[in-house]
Design a protein around this motif. Structure first.
Motif, short mmCIF file in Angstrom:
data_model
loop_
_atom_site.label_atom_id
_atom_site.label_comp_id
_atom_site.label_asym_id
_atom_site.label_seq_id
_atom_site.Cartn_x
_atom_site.Cartn_y
_atom_site.Cartn_z
N VAL A 1 113.52 61.22 -40.13
CA VAL A 1 113.46 61.08 -38.86
C VAL A 1 111.93 60.47 -38.29
N GLU A 2 111.01 61.05 -39.16
CA GLU A 2 109.40 60.78 -38.92
C GLU A 2 109.19 59.01 -38.68
N PRO A 3 109.80 58.19 -39.34
CA PRO A 3 109.43 56.83 -38.85
C PRO A 3 110.06 56.42 -37.79
N TYR A 4 111.14 56.75 -37.41
CA TYR A 4 111.85 56.48 -36.10
C TYR A 4 111.03 56.98 -34.85
N ILE A 5 110.48 58.34 -35.08
CA ILE A 5 109.62 58.92 -33.99
C ILE A 5 108.61 58.11 -34.11
N ARG A 6 108.03 57.69 -35.11
CA ARG A 6 106.56 56.92 -34.87
C ARG A 6 106.71 55.65 -34.42
N GLU A 7 107.98 55.17 -34.36
CA GLU A 7 108.35 53.71 -33.68
C GLU A 7 108.20 53.93 -32.28
N VAL A 8 108.34 54.93 -31.71
CA VAL A 8 108.66 55.01 -29.88
C VAL A 8 107.48 55.85 -29.42
N ILE A 9 106.72 56.56 -30.24
CA ILE A 9 105.50 57.28 -29.51
C ILE A 9 104.51 56.11 -29.57
N PRO A 10 103.51 55.90 -28.36
CA PRO A 10 102.64 55.15 -28.40
C PRO A 10 101.55 55.21 -29.45
N GLU A 11 101.02 54.27 -29.81
CA GLU A 11 99.97 54.13 -30.86
C GLU A 11 98.87 55.06 -30.51
N GLY A 12 98.47 55.97 -31.45
CA GLY A 12 97.23 56.76 -31.06
C GLY A 12 97.35 58.32 -30.88
N TRP A 13 98.74 58.36 -30.25
CA TRP A 13 99.14 59.79 -29.71
C TRP A 13 99.48 60.66 -30.71
#
Length: 393
Positions: free
Chosen positions: A211-223
């Motif tokens: 799941v982590e790659p998909y979560i990183r896709e949608v959370i704004p960069e740097g958060w």
């Protein structure tokens, strides 16, 4: 004065969560009846448990023959919802679960109080208070914690349904804690994700890797930072899910459906209710108005409360709170709102074009913060009232 430095948390649940299965079925039934008759009256509740779905409530069509035919189609509507969500478990399968339909005709006393006549305008379907909220902390003018909690689960559902992630299953929950600086979100301090999966041998670490790659896709960069705490399937195995794992009921996720706790809630659920019910339509109108106040630059945040009485057309009160961020006093915005939009139940339905089969799509991932659809879905997310509001000030 509003706090500027804090951590705020919101949660979401997936379309496969037991309560969301029920919301989906109730709204699909509503859509089927509105497609046949735009003035249909529907108050549909669904209960789901192991191998069983029970549907009850009140419905009304002018053509009783059509109503009887639709009654026969109700089990098929429910099964199609379950199939599309993805449930084919031994103890909750779209093709084998028992569906019981207990819907009946709308109360004549309620209909008399609500329906328009030669003597009176259409009245509100019930008493109550409804809130709408908007904030400029995201482009969607939504509180960030609930917006991104929804986004995580929606992306995982896409990956599951496309076949990218064949071991994910429909039931899931997310929770995001965001740290705010100077009133703006800057960092995810923790993320919680529990998702149903296929194999009892899959560990929490295995699920995080999925799941982590998909979560990183949608959370704004740097958060997401090195300090962010990750809690993925913290209890371990989550194979038995959906209504087989926990019973579901329409209308139990009202905070998930709205602002994730960042704004008050009047207490009324949305799903399964036709737009004469102000629990739904006036909450949509309040969001529409609050969003347009913020989009027009009149305030950075806007909370609106509307109140109604059953059988009475006009709202009893309009309240605005801009948390000290407004360009003009809130009482002037209150007056402008009353001038810019007809807030009777009929006026709301006409302005937002709510007498359409547009509700099944709202049943998961939030009723607010979504893009308006060409067919009228999510019309309350339009930002086309700014000029009228400014002119009415």
């Amino acid at each position: 004065m509003a706090r500027k430095e804090y951590i705020f948390t919101s949660e979401s649940v997936s379309e496969g969560h037991p309560d969301k299965v029920c919301d989906r079925i109730s709204d699909a039934i509503l859509d089927a009846l509105l497609a046949e008759e735009p003035e249909a009256r529907v108050a549909c509740e669904t209960f789901a448990t192991t191998n069983r779905v029970v549907i009850g409530g009140e419905v009304g069509l002018r053509d009783q023959d059509k109503l009887h035919r639709y009654m026969e189609a109700i089990p098929d509507i429910a099964r199609e919802c379950i199939r599309d969500i993805g449930y084919e478990q031994d103890k909750f399968h779209w093709n084998t679960c028992e569906v019981t339909n207990l819907l009946h005709e709308q109360s004549a006393h309620i209909a008399k109080g609500v329906n328009a006549s030669n003597e009176k305008a259409e009245g509100a379907g019930d008493q109550g208070i409804m809130f709408g909220f908007a904030t400029n902390e995201t482009p969607e003018l939504m509180p960030a914690p609930i917006l991104y909690s929804h986004a995580v689960l929606r992306r995982l559902a896409e990956a599951r349904k496309s076949g990218e992630e064949p071991t994910l299953r429909p039931d899931a929950k997310s929770q995001i804690s965001l740290r705010y600086e100077d009133g703006k979100p800057v960092e995810v301090t923790s993320i919680v994700l529990s998702t149903q999966h296929a194999d009892e041998g899959q560990t929490s670490a295995d699920i995080r890797a999925i799941v982590e790659p998909y979560i990183r896709e949608v959370i704004p960069e740097g958060w997401l930072t090195e300090a962010t705490e990750w809690w993925v399937n913290p209890t371990g195995t989550f194979v038995i899910g959906g209504p087989d794992g926990d019973a579901g009921l329409t209308g139990r996720k009202i905070i998930v459906d709205t602002y994730g706790g960042a704004a008050p809630h009047g207490g009324g659920a949305f799903s399964g209710k036709d737009p004469t019910k102000v629990d739904r339509s006036a909450a949509y109108a309040a969001r529409y108005l609050a969003k347009n106040v913020v989009a027009a630059g009149l305030a950075e945040k806007c909370l609106i409360q509307l109140s109604y009485a059953i059988g009475i057309a006009k709202p009893l009160s309009i309240y605005v709170d801009t948390a000290g961020t407004a360009e003009v006093p809130p009482e002037q915005i209150e007056k402008a709102i009353a001038r810019a939009m007809d807030l009777t139940p009929q006026g709301i339905r006409t302005h937002l074009e709510l007498n359409k089969p547009i509700y099944e799509r709202t049943a998961a991932y939030g009723h607010f913060g979504r893009a308006p659809d060409d067919d009228g879905g999510f019309s309350w997310e339009r930002t086309d009232l700014g000029d009228a509001l400014k002119a009415a000030l």
